[in-house]
Design a protein around this motif. Structure first.
Motif, PDB file in Angstrom:
ATOM      1  N   SER A  19     -25.879  25.771  86.180  1.00 57.12           N
ATOM      2  CA  SER A  19     -26.233  24.454  85.647  1.00 57.12           C
ATOM      3  C   SER A  19     -27.702  24.155  85.938  1.00 57.12           C
ATOM      4  O   SER A  19     -28.311  24.757  86.827  1.00 57.12           O
ATOM      5  CB  SER A  19     -25.347  23.363  86.255  1.00 57.12           C
ATOM      6  OG  SER A  19     -25.674  23.162  87.617  1.00 57.12           O
ATOM      7  N   GLN A  20     -28.255  23.210  85.196  1.00 52.77           N
ATOM      8  CA  GLN A  20     -29.680  22.880  85.337  1.00 52.77           C
ATOM      9  C   GLN A  20     -30.042  22.469  86.760  1.00 52.77           C
ATOM     10  O   GLN A  20     -31.130  22.752  87.242  1.00 52.77           O
ATOM     11  CB  GLN A  20     -30.053  21.760  84.364  1.00 52.77           C
ATOM     12  CG  GLN A  20     -30.086  22.180  82.905  1.00 52.77           C
ATOM     13  CD  GLN A  20     -31.170  23.219  82.625  1.00 52.77           C
ATOM     14  OE1 GLN A  20     -32.244  23.195  83.221  1.00 52.77           O
ATOM     15  NE2 GLN A  20     -30.906  24.128  81.703  1.00 52.77           N
ATOM     16  N   ASP A  21     -29.131  21.773  87.443  1.00 52.90           N
ATOM     17  CA  ASP A  21     -29.409  21.329  88.802  1.00 52.90           C
ATOM     18  C   ASP A  21     -28.630  22.125  89.842  1.00 52.90           C
ATOM     19  O   ASP A  21     -28.427  21.683  90.968  1.00 52.90           O
ATOM     20  CB  ASP A  21     -29.116  19.836  88.953  1.00 52.90           C
ATOM     21  CG  ASP A  21     -27.679  19.489  88.577  1.00 52.90           C
ATOM     22  OD1 ASP A  21     -26.965  20.375  88.062  1.00 52.90           O
ATOM     23  OD2 ASP A  21     -27.267  18.330  88.805  1.00 52.90           O
ATOM     24  N   ARG A  25     -29.478  28.084  91.260  1.00 55.06           N
ATOM     25  CA  ARG A  25     -29.866  28.480  89.898  1.00 55.06           C
ATOM     26  C   ARG A  25     -31.108  29.377  89.901  1.00 55.06           C
ATOM     27  O   ARG A  25     -31.160  30.387  89.194  1.00 55.06           O
ATOM     28  CB  ARG A  25     -30.137  27.235  89.041  1.00 55.06           C
ATOM     29  CG  ARG A  25     -30.619  27.570  87.627  1.00 55.06           C
ATOM     30  CD  ARG A  25     -30.951  26.300  86.846  1.00 55.06           C
ATOM     31  NE  ARG A  25     -31.531  26.613  85.550  1.00 55.06           N
ATOM     32  CZ  ARG A  25     -30.827  26.844  84.453  1.00 55.06           C
ATOM     33  NH1 ARG A  25     -29.515  26.815  84.503  1.00 55.06           N
ATOM     34  NH2 ARG A  25     -31.431  27.120  83.313  1.00 55.06           N
ATOM     35  N   GLU A  29     -31.835  32.795  87.756  1.00 58.50           N
ATOM     36  CA  GLU A  29     -32.292  32.234  86.477  1.00 58.50           C
ATOM     37  C   GLU A  29     -33.053  33.232  85.605  1.00 58.50           C
ATOM     38  O   GLU A  29     -32.754  33.401  84.420  1.00 58.50           O
ATOM     39  CB  GLU A  29     -33.168  31.011  86.735  1.00 58.50           C
ATOM     40  CG  GLU A  29     -33.588  30.295  85.458  1.00 58.50           C
ATOM     41  CD  GLU A  29     -34.299  28.981  85.746  1.00 58.50           C
ATOM     42  OE1 GLU A  29     -34.405  28.157  84.821  1.00 58.50           O
ATOM     43  OE2 GLU A  29     -34.753  28.768  86.900  1.00 58.50           O
TER      44      GLU A  29
END
Length: 200
Positions: A19-21, A25, A29
């Motif tokens: 997830s973005q937060d 990540r 990524e």
């Protein structure tokens, strides 16, 4: 490989990685973007026919009491508060929700190897599985640990190179080219779909 004899095992498809937060990540990524892991895995699940699909999320209690003197990546997970029970970060990524009726979730994973403290081996044997394909992250840790264990338990192992990410692009490439072939068949998701279609 006959459809009823193969299982797809998903490892690490949780918010703390994707997830973005997500707390972790940044760890995967770059590699995840290069491999296209999410797009490829979602397409694979959508296109697979009569194949057992299993998710093995890693989840810890709120105080991480399971981790006695954690070392390495498990120490990091505890320090940053990742994969904590009840947290958004520990939940399966929303992209997989559309396949919830197709995926069996096996709880209990609290370390690197998805066979430890879970019913994964029993479920595979109950379904007469002989071939296990892996998708997920991190290639050098949970994917490799679980893949080696599957091999040692007598399963034929397949690593899906475009559905696996690592801590770096180099690490992912190195494992797919030099480590996984020591005990597994390394192909991409398109090749797996071709093999499955031929088996019908």
């Amino acid at each position: 490989m006959k459809p009823q004899k193969i299982a797809l095992v998903l490892i690490g498809f949780q918010n703390d990685y994707f997830s973005q937060d997500g707390i972790l990540r940044r760890v995967v990524e770059e590699s995840s973007k290069v491999t296209g892991i999410l797009t490829n895995t979602l397409h694979l699940i959508k296109e697979l026919g009569d194949v057992l699909i299993i998710a093995t999320p890693i989840i810890f209690s709120e105080n991480y009491s399971e981790l006695i003197k954690p070392f390495g990546i498990l120490k990091t997970i505890k320090e940053v508060g990742a994969f904590k029970k009840g947290s958004i970060g520990s939940q399966t990524i929303s992209e997989l929700a559309q396949f919830k009726d197709k995926i069996i979730e096996i709880p209990g994973k609290q370390g690197l190897n998805a066979f430890v403290n879970t019913t994964l081996e029993a479920v595979l044997k109950e379904n007469n599985i002989t071939n296990v394909a892996f998708a997920g992250t991190v290639c050098s840790v949970c994917i490799d640990s679980t893949g080696r264990s599957a091999f040692e338990k007598g399963f034929n192992v397949t690593m899906l190179s475009d559905c696996i990410s690592g801590r770096t692009v180099f690490e992912q490439t190195f494992y797919c080219e030099d480590i996984f072939p020591l005990y597994a068949n390394v192909i991409n998701s398109k090749e797996l779909l071709i093999e499955q279609n031929k088996s019908f």
